[in-house]
Design a protein around this motif. Structure first.
Motif, short mmCIF file in Angstrom:
data_model
loop_
_atom_site.label_atom_id
_atom_site.label_comp_id
_atom_site.label_asym_id
_atom_site.label_seq_id
_atom_site.Cartn_x
_atom_site.Cartn_y
_atom_site.Cartn_z
N UNK A 27 0.82 -1.21 0.00
CA UNK A 27 0.00 0.00 0.00
C UNK A 27 0.86 1.26 0.00
N UNK A 28 0.20 2.39 -0.27
CA UNK A 28 0.81 3.68 0.02
C UNK A 28 0.98 3.80 1.53
N UNK A 29 1.63 4.86 1.98
CA UNK A 29 1.90 5.03 3.40
C UNK A 29 0.60 5.16 4.19
N UNK A 30 0.49 4.37 5.23
CA UNK A 30 -0.66 4.37 6.14
C UNK A 30 -0.18 4.90 7.48
N UNK A 31 -0.94 5.86 8.04
CA UNK A 31 -0.51 6.50 9.29
C UNK A 31 -1.44 6.13 10.44
N UNK A 32 -0.85 5.79 11.57
CA UNK A 32 -1.59 5.59 12.82
C UNK A 32 -1.26 6.77 13.73
N UNK A 33 -2.31 7.42 14.27
CA UNK A 33 -2.12 8.67 15.01
C UNK A 33 -2.79 8.59 16.38
N UNK A 34 -2.38 9.50 17.28
CA UNK A 34 -3.11 9.70 18.52
C UNK A 34 -2.41 9.25 19.78
N UNK A 35 -1.24 8.64 19.67
CA UNK A 35 -0.52 8.18 20.86
C UNK A 35 0.38 9.29 21.40
N UNK A 36 0.75 9.16 22.66
CA UNK A 36 1.66 10.13 23.29
C UNK A 36 3.13 9.85 22.96
N UNK A 37 3.43 8.63 22.54
CA UNK A 37 4.82 8.23 22.36
C UNK A 37 5.42 8.69 21.04
N UNK A 38 6.60 8.15 20.73
CA UNK A 38 7.35 8.51 19.53
C UNK A 38 6.62 8.03 18.27
N UNK A 39 6.93 8.67 17.15
CA UNK A 39 6.48 8.20 15.85
C UNK A 39 7.45 7.13 15.35
N UNK A 40 6.91 5.97 14.99
CA UNK A 40 7.72 4.92 14.39
C UNK A 40 7.55 5.03 12.88
N UNK A 41 8.61 5.42 12.21
CA UNK A 41 8.57 5.66 10.76
C UNK A 41 9.25 4.50 10.06
N UNK A 42 8.43 3.63 9.44
CA UNK A 42 8.97 2.46 8.76
C UNK A 42 9.43 2.77 7.34
N UNK A 43 8.97 3.86 6.75
CA UNK A 43 9.11 4.03 5.31
C UNK A 43 10.06 5.14 4.87
N UNK A 44 10.28 6.13 5.69
CA UNK A 44 11.13 7.25 5.28
C UNK A 44 12.57 7.05 5.75
N UNK A 45 13.54 7.33 4.88
CA UNK A 45 14.94 7.23 5.30
C UNK A 45 15.19 8.12 6.51
#
Length: 328
Positions: free
Chosen positions: A191-209
């Protein structure tokens, strides 16, 4: 004459093989997917696969079960929440996850491992993914030119972490298994990039260098972790530097500073591993000399030169990279 006989035998064998393949072709149409752009943490989301069958059977029929699967982050714990259903002109149904104990015949691995080996993790740069493969309970019989379209819907809880990720999708035929050379009976896409939002913690970025990453993405303060600086991602103030160091602060569960290591020295120096990449392995509790009654909850860090004056932070800004320890 003996040479001619051999040639005729090969021709007959080749024609026979072509004839069998021609008589028993029941390939799949191309696979497309419908994926929302984003979701809130712990939301149950539906992902849809659109495909179809194109049976070309000159004699007899073709009977098979539908296979379908998804690749998702391991943190979703999708085996506990994922449900696959399908609709088709031949009937509708719910699919069952293939047990780990069942071996995919071609690879010798279980079906989930075999799917990951064959399809990989697509455009994702961090390998914290799992493929989960399901099979229809019912078997379906096709006759010649009985083309159909079918839809598979996968519903799943998207977990409790902020992330950017590309998801994987697969449909196939049970009797064909996962042969590497066979593209007619298995279709997959990402798929294109799918984003999960709303947590207080860090962003886990699987797709961007990423300029800075931590592996493994899930660990505790008593685990050995690897911090990486990838100078090839973009131009930074450290482009001309051959010696890279880390400035890092450790915080406890209350957000209080436990320890700070801000001096460029042998302890904080990264190793040049080639390809404009630098790494440092560390055991956090030992690295910061943490007391037994303290727990490191997160790290905030920068990369710097030998003077400590040139500093690179998250996204090539003056904001620190952040890493939160977790094991769930």
């Amino acid at each position: 004459m003996r040479g001619l006989s051999k040639t005729l035998v090969y021709l007959y064998l080749g024609f026979g093989l072509f004839f069998v393949v021609f008589l028993m072709y029941c390939g799949l149409k191309s696979l497309t997917v419908t994926v929302p752009k984003n979701a809130q943490i712990n939301e149950v989301v539906t992902f849809t696969m659109h495909c179809g069958a194109e049976p070309r059977i000159q004699s007899g029929t073709y009977t098979t079960q539908l296979l379908a699967g998804m690749m998702v982050p391991k943190s979703w714990n999708a085996r506990q929440s994922m449900v696959l259903t399908f609709t088709s002109p031949k009937g509708n149904g719910t699919m069952r996850i293939i047990p780990d104990t069942e071996t995919e015949p071609v690879s010798g691995l279980n079906w989930h491992q075999a799917a990951k080996k064959m399809f990989g993790i697509g455009p994702n740069l961090v390998d914290d993914m799992e493929w989960i493969v399901f099979r229809s309970v019912q078997a379906y019989t096709f006759s010649n030119n009985e083309d159909i379209d079918f839809t598979v819907k996968a519903t799943c809880n998207v977990g409790a972490e902020n992330m950017l990720v590309s998801l994987g999708f697969y449909v196939g035929s049970s009797i064909e298994n996962l042969r590497q050379e066979d593209t007619d009976y298995k279709k997959f896409t990402f798929s294109d990039v799918f984003e999960v939002m709303g947590a207080d913690g860090d962003l886990i970025d699987f797709v961007n260098p990423q300029l800075g990453t931590v592996q493994p993405v899930k660990s505790l303060d008593n685990d050995i972790i690897t911090l990486t600086f990838d100078a090839g991602v973009t131009n930074t103030v450290l482009d001309a530097e051959s010696n890279i160091y880390i400035k890092v602060n450790a915080y406890d569960t209350e957000g209080e500073l436990i320890s700070s290591l801000n001096q460029p020295n042998e302890k904080t120096k990264l190793t040049d591993v080639g390809g404009l990449r630098y790494m440092i392995d560390l055991w956090p509790r030992g690295f910061f000399d943490v007391a037994k009654n303290k727990q490191i909850a997160r790290l905030e860090y920068y990369f710097t030169d030998q003077t400590g004056t040139k500093v690179v932070g998250y996204g090539n800004t003056d904001e620190p990279f952040k890493f939160t320890f977790r094991c769930d």
